[in-house]
Design a protein around this motif. Structure first.
Motif, PDB file in Angstrom:
ATOM      1  N   LYS A  53      30.329 -15.917 -19.321  1.00  0.00           N
ATOM      2  CA  LYS A  53      32.006 -15.758 -19.203  1.00  0.00           C
ATOM      3  C   LYS A  53      32.548 -17.069 -19.977  1.00  0.00           C
ATOM      4  O   LYS A  53      33.399 -17.055 -20.776  1.00  0.00           O
ATOM      5  N   TYR A  54      32.058 -18.168 -19.569  1.00  0.00           N
ATOM      6  CA  TYR A  54      32.519 -19.506 -19.882  1.00  0.00           C
ATOM      7  C   TYR A  54      32.240 -19.795 -21.512  1.00  0.00           C
ATOM      8  O   TYR A  54      33.233 -20.046 -22.380  1.00  0.00           O
ATOM      9  N   THR A  55      31.162 -19.103 -21.861  1.00  0.00           N
ATOM     10  CA  THR A  55      30.729 -19.334 -23.353  1.00  0.00           C
ATOM     11  C   THR A  55      31.632 -18.394 -24.246  1.00  0.00           C
ATOM     12  O   THR A  55      32.058 -18.855 -25.337  1.00  0.00           O
ATOM     13  N   ASN A  56      32.072 -17.123 -23.752  1.00  0.00           N
ATOM     14  CA  ASN A  56      33.002 -16.483 -24.490  1.00  0.00           C
ATOM     15  C   ASN A  56      34.280 -17.031 -24.544  1.00  0.00           C
ATOM     16  O   ASN A  56      35.003 -16.844 -25.454  1.00  0.00           O
ATOM     17  N   PHE A  57      34.519 -17.874 -23.309  1.00  0.00           N
ATOM     18  CA  PHE A  57      35.817 -18.387 -23.188  1.00  0.00           C
ATOM     19  C   PHE A  57      35.951 -19.458 -24.263  1.00  0.00           C
ATOM     20  O   PHE A  57      36.995 -19.805 -24.811  1.00  0.00           O
ATOM     21  N   ALA A  58      34.932 -20.393 -24.244  1.00  0.00           N
ATOM     22  CA  ALA A  58      35.004 -21.281 -25.231  1.00  0.00           C
ATOM     23  C   ALA A  58      34.787 -20.967 -26.816  1.00  0.00           C
ATOM     24  O   ALA A  58      35.479 -21.752 -27.562  1.00  0.00           O
ATOM     25  N   ILE A  59      34.087 -19.966 -27.105  1.00  0.00           N
ATOM     26  CA  ILE A  59      34.075 -19.383 -28.407  1.00  0.00           C
ATOM     27  C   ILE A  59      35.466 -18.945 -28.755  1.00  0.00           C
ATOM     28  O   ILE A  59      36.059 -19.084 -29.754  1.00  0.00           O
ATOM     29  N   LEU A 104      38.487  -9.019 -30.204  1.00  0.00           N
ATOM     30  CA  LEU A 104      37.322  -8.525 -29.220  1.00  0.00           C
ATOM     31  C   LEU A 104      37.165  -9.353 -28.131  1.00  0.00           C
ATOM     32  O   LEU A 104      36.886  -9.166 -27.105  1.00  0.00           O
ATOM     33  N   LEU A 105      37.710 -10.730 -28.003  1.00  0.00           N
ATOM     34  CA  LEU A 105      37.587 -11.452 -26.887  1.00  0.00           C
ATOM     35  C   LEU A 105      38.986 -11.828 -26.380  1.00  0.00           C
ATOM     36  O   LEU A 105      39.077 -12.717 -25.602  1.00  0.00           O
ATOM     37  N   GLN A 106      40.034 -10.986 -26.444  1.00  0.00           N
ATOM     38  CA  GLN A 106      41.294 -11.235 -25.851  1.00  0.00           C
ATOM     39  C   GLN A 106      41.225 -11.274 -24.409  1.00  0.00           C
ATOM     40  O   GLN A 106      42.083 -11.950 -24.005  1.00  0.00           O
ATOM     41  N   GLU A 107      40.153 -10.753 -23.754  1.00  0.00           N
ATOM     42  CA  GLU A 107      40.355 -10.604 -22.383  1.00  0.00           C
ATOM     43  C   GLU A 107      39.890 -12.028 -21.680  1.00  0.00           C
ATOM     44  O   GLU A 107      40.142 -12.373 -20.567  1.00  0.00           O
ATOM     45  N   LYS A 109      41.362 -14.819 -22.845  1.00  0.00           N
ATOM     46  CA  LYS A 109      42.556 -15.954 -23.314  1.00  0.00           C
ATOM     47  C   LYS A 109      42.830 -16.903 -22.258  1.00  0.00           C
ATOM     48  O   LYS A 109      42.971 -17.759 -22.563  1.00  0.00           O
ATOM     49  N   THR A 110      43.233 -16.198 -21.012  1.00  0.00           N
ATOM     50  CA  THR A 110      43.647 -17.055 -20.114  1.00  0.00           C
ATOM     51  C   THR A 110      42.797 -17.186 -18.743  1.00  0.00           C
ATOM     52  O   THR A 110      42.420 -18.217 -18.485  1.00  0.00           O
ATOM     53  N   ASN A 111      42.187 -16.079 -18.472  1.00  0.00           N
ATOM     54  CA  ASN A 111      41.394 -16.059 -17.231  1.00  0.00           C
ATOM     55  C   ASN A 111      40.021 -15.509 -17.308  1.00  0.00           C
ATOM     56  O   ASN A 111      39.862 -14.300 -17.154  1.00  0.00           O
ATOM     57  N   PRO A 112      38.901 -16.329 -17.851  1.00  0.00           N
ATOM     58  CA  PRO A 112      37.680 -15.575 -18.223  1.00  0.00           C
ATOM     59  C   PRO A 112      36.851 -15.078 -17.026  1.00  0.00           C
ATOM     60  O   PRO A 112      36.035 -14.335 -17.097  1.00  0.00           O
ATOM     61  N   PHE A 113      37.138 -15.504 -15.777  1.00  0.00           N
ATOM     62  CA  PHE A 113      36.495 -15.248 -14.557  1.00  0.00           C
ATOM     63  C   PHE A 113      37.265 -14.264 -13.692  1.00  0.00           C
ATOM     64  O   PHE A 113      36.738 -14.261 -12.597  1.00  0.00           O
ATOM     65  N   LYS A 114      38.348 -13.451 -14.246  1.00  0.00           N
ATOM     66  CA  LYS A 114      38.811 -12.882 -13.325  1.00  0.00           C
ATOM     67  C   LYS A 114      38.214 -11.704 -12.694  1.00  0.00           C
ATOM     68  O   LYS A 114      38.423 -11.476 -11.298  1.00  0.00           O
ATOM     69  N   GLU A 115      37.144 -11.060 -13.301  1.00  0.00           N
ATOM     70  CA  GLU A 115      36.638 -10.083 -12.586  1.00  0.00           C
ATOM     71  C   GLU A 115      35.628 -10.464 -11.301  1.00  0.00           C
ATOM     72  O   GLU A 115      35.424 -10.017 -10.521  1.00  0.00           O
ATOM     73  N   LEU A 116      35.376 -11.943 -11.635  1.00  0.00           N
ATOM     74  CA  LEU A 116      34.305 -12.651 -10.550  1.00  0.00           C
ATOM     75  C   LEU A 116      34.989 -13.135  -9.267  1.00  0.00           C
ATOM     76  O   LEU A 116      34.338 -13.285  -8.353  1.00  0.00           O
ATOM     77  N   ILE A 117      36.368 -13.418  -9.485  1.00  0.00           N
ATOM     78  CA  ILE A 117      37.113 -14.095  -8.283  1.00  0.00           C
ATOM     79  C   ILE A 117      38.075 -13.377  -7.802  1.00  0.00           C
ATOM     80  O   ILE A 117      38.756 -13.778  -6.949  1.00  0.00           O
ATOM     81  N   GLU A 118      38.414 -12.229  -8.445  1.00  0.00           N
ATOM     82  CA  GLU A 118      39.161 -11.287  -7.783  1.00  0.00           C
ATOM     83  C   GLU A 118      38.902 -10.646  -6.790  1.00  0.00           C
ATOM     84  O   GLU A 118      37.740  -9.988  -6.499  1.00  0.00           O
ATOM     85  N   LYS A 119      39.771 -10.645  -5.676  1.00  0.00           N
ATOM     86  CA  LYS A 119      39.248  -9.925  -4.264  1.00  0.00           C
ATOM     87  C   LYS A 119      39.234  -8.440  -4.405  1.00  0.00           C
ATOM     88  O   LYS A 119      40.265  -7.947  -5.063  1.00  0.00           O
ATOM     89  N   PRO A 120      38.045  -8.027  -4.186  1.00  0.00           N
ATOM     90  CA  PRO A 120      37.972  -6.425  -4.264  1.00  0.00           C
ATOM     91  C   PRO A 120      38.914  -5.808  -3.288  1.00  0.00           C
ATOM     92  O   PRO A 120      39.252  -6.225  -2.196  1.00  0.00           O
TER      93      PRO A 120
END
Length: 533
Positions: A53-59, A104-107, A109-120
């Motif tokens: 996720k961070y690699t995609n954020f950096a890219i 393609l990498l728009q998701e 843009k701001t929070n690359p770890f949203k899926e991993l840190i969001e409360k289910p």
């Protein structure tokens, strides 16, 4: 002179000290670089979703920076008097490529770890109010535990990555003391940037796990309590049902012992069964029928019981769909149906949703077995699943194999008999053989047909009373008996004309006129002619 020597020696010692210091520094630098490389390899080999996720954020950030850089360069080129169109086109092409990558990498843009840190979200919590719902409740609890396990696994993986980044940072700081290059400074900045992003995600993830654990624990505790209550309720109901059944059995024993009239005892037993089943149903209704939903469920079970009781009717409707959609039987086909030892052959007149209507024809089956024909046979459609169906005209076929058998004596010329049978069968089946060949060629597109030999076949088989001659040929599926009669008659006529072929049959013949009983036929064996006795 002495002073010069002393000064020269001092310089030598100082130079040696400097060389030793440089060597030591080189050794430390090399050691630090090796340790940094080991950490980089460890981080690279860690196939963590956080790093991806961070690699995609950096890219994404790098793409944004490149886009801004190209836009500025294009602006400068366009404002220049002697603009380089070739270079402008190249930059425009690069800009389009980068913009597509940005989409393609728009998701990220701001929070690359949203899926991993969001409360289910805990939704659709089941209400366990009957034994069947216990299974759903246990499954829901397992899903909550699995989700919590996934969050903790991600947390542990993230902690490991941050620890490696801390080690790398300290090593880079030590290396910076020896090497003040821009490359080392860039590595320190990149490491810290990655660490800050991951630490921010870690803080949010820790809060998410804490909140989710409290919510899920509360839900699990409530579901476990409901499951426990339903289990005890089921035990109580089960004991009550067992008691009613035991009471019914005791009443039946009483009835058999004190009521000697079998008919009255049977009636009493039926009444006991009726009341026993009614009481059990009422117990279940009062125990679980809390609202209209359960009434609907009860009616559903009742409908299922009705469906079981009328399964033949429903199976007939299903069989109609199979027949119509599968195309195994059509109106006009000649079929053969066997049921409980009875065999019926005839033509399909109609196919309704419940039954197949067939007109029984005069066939070899009616001749050998039924001795009846012309009846209208009604075949339930559910027989397609349970009874042997044979379609003589499936797939456009209009012919079938049929055969004629006869037995000759052991001293007959069986080869000539085979030849006669083959010639007669070929004569009357020639047209049907050609029809069959054409139809089989059409059916090869749908079925795997290996044996394509459809010419008449003759066989000679030793039996206890002679040699059985069997001839098989293609014939009209709707007129097998007629052609069999014609072929049989002509074979007999030709065999009776042959002096060396004798029909074998079980009979007793008393001869008083001096003949041999075979029309005074003679059998030639070599050059000797013997009179048949």
């Amino acid at each position: 002179m002495a002073l010069i020597l002393v000064f020269f020696g001092f310089n030598l010692l100082q130079a040696e000290h400097v060389n030793n210091t440089i060597k030591n520094n080189d050794s430390q630098i090399q050691s630090l670089k090796i340790q940094i490389k080991q950490i980089n390899d460890k981080i690279s080999s860690n196939k963590s979703i956080w790093l991806k996720k961070y690699t995609n954020f950096a890219i994404y950030n790098q793409i944004i920076a490149d886009i801004e850089k190209i836009k500025k360069e294009l602006k400068n080129l366009k404002n220049h008097k002697s603009a380089d169109n070739s270079k402008i086109n190249t930059l425009n092409h690069k800009l389009e490529t980068l913009e597509r990558q940005e989409e393609l990498l728009q998701e990220y843009k701001t929070n690359p770890f949203k899926e991993l840190i969001e409360k289910p979200q805990i939704t659709n919590i089941p209400n366990i109010s009957n034994p069947i719902a216990i299974i759903g409740g246990i499954s829901f609890i397992k899903n909550l535990e699995n989700q919590k396990s996934i969050l903790k696994k991600n947390q542990k993986n993230l902690e490991s990555i941050i620890k490696d980044l801390d080690k790398k940072y300290f090593l880079l700081q030590e290396l910076w003391e020896f090497d003040k290059s821009k490359e080392i400074l860039d590595q320190i900045r990149q490491n810290q940037s990655k660490k800050l992003e991951l630490q921010s995600a870690q803080n949010i993830l820790n809060t998410t796990i804490d909140i989710y654990s409290k919510d899920s624990d509360e839900v699990v505790a409530r579901l476990k309590l409901q499951i426990k209550n339903q289990i005890f309720k089921l035990i109580y109901i089960g004991l009550t049902v067992i008691f009613t059944i035991a009471l019914a059995l005791a009443l039946k024993v009483f009835v058999r012992r004190y009521i000697h009239d079998n008919e009255r005892a049977y009636t009493a037993s039926k009444i006991i069964n009726f009341f026993n089943i009614s009481i059990i149903i009422l117990i279940l209704l009062f125990a679980y029928l809390e609202n209209v939903t359960y009434l609907v469920a009860f009616l559903g079970f009742a409908s299922a019981g009705l469906a079981i009781a009328m399964k033949d009717l429903f199976m007939s409707v299903l069989g109609w769909f199979v027949i119509v959609l599968g195309g195994s039987v059509h109106v006009g086909d000649r079929i053969r149906v066997s049921k409980d030892g009875s065999v019926y052959v005839g033509d399909v007149l109609d196919i309704s949703m419940l039954r197949i209507t067939m007109h029984e024809d005069v066939t070899l089956t009616t001749y050998l077995e039924n001795r009846r024909a012309g009846r209208i046979i009604f075949i339930p459609n559910n027989y397609i699943f349970t009874t042997m169906f044979a379609n003589y005209t499936h797939g456009g076929m209009k012919t079938v194999w049929d055969g004629v058998d006869f037995t000759i004596t052991f001293d007959s010329n069986y080869k000539k008999a085979l030849s006669i049978a083959s010639d007669v069968a070929t004569k009357y089946s020639r047209g049907y053989t050609e029809i069959t060949r054409k139809q089989l060629n059409k059916m090869r597109d749908k079925y795997s047909l290996r044996n394509n030999n459809i010419e008449p076949k003759t066989f000679s088989i030793i039996e206890s009373n002679g040699i059985r001659i069997s001839v098989w040929y293609q014939t009209n599926a709707y007129a097998t008996l007629t052609i069999r009669s014609t072929i049989s008659g002509e074979i007999i006529e030709k065999i009776l004309k042959e002096p060396d072929i004798f029909i074998a049959y079980t009979t007793t013949k008393l001869i008083k006129d001096g003949t041999d009983g075979f029309g005074n036929k003679t059998v030639k064996t070599g050059s000797i002619e013997e009179e048949k006795d």
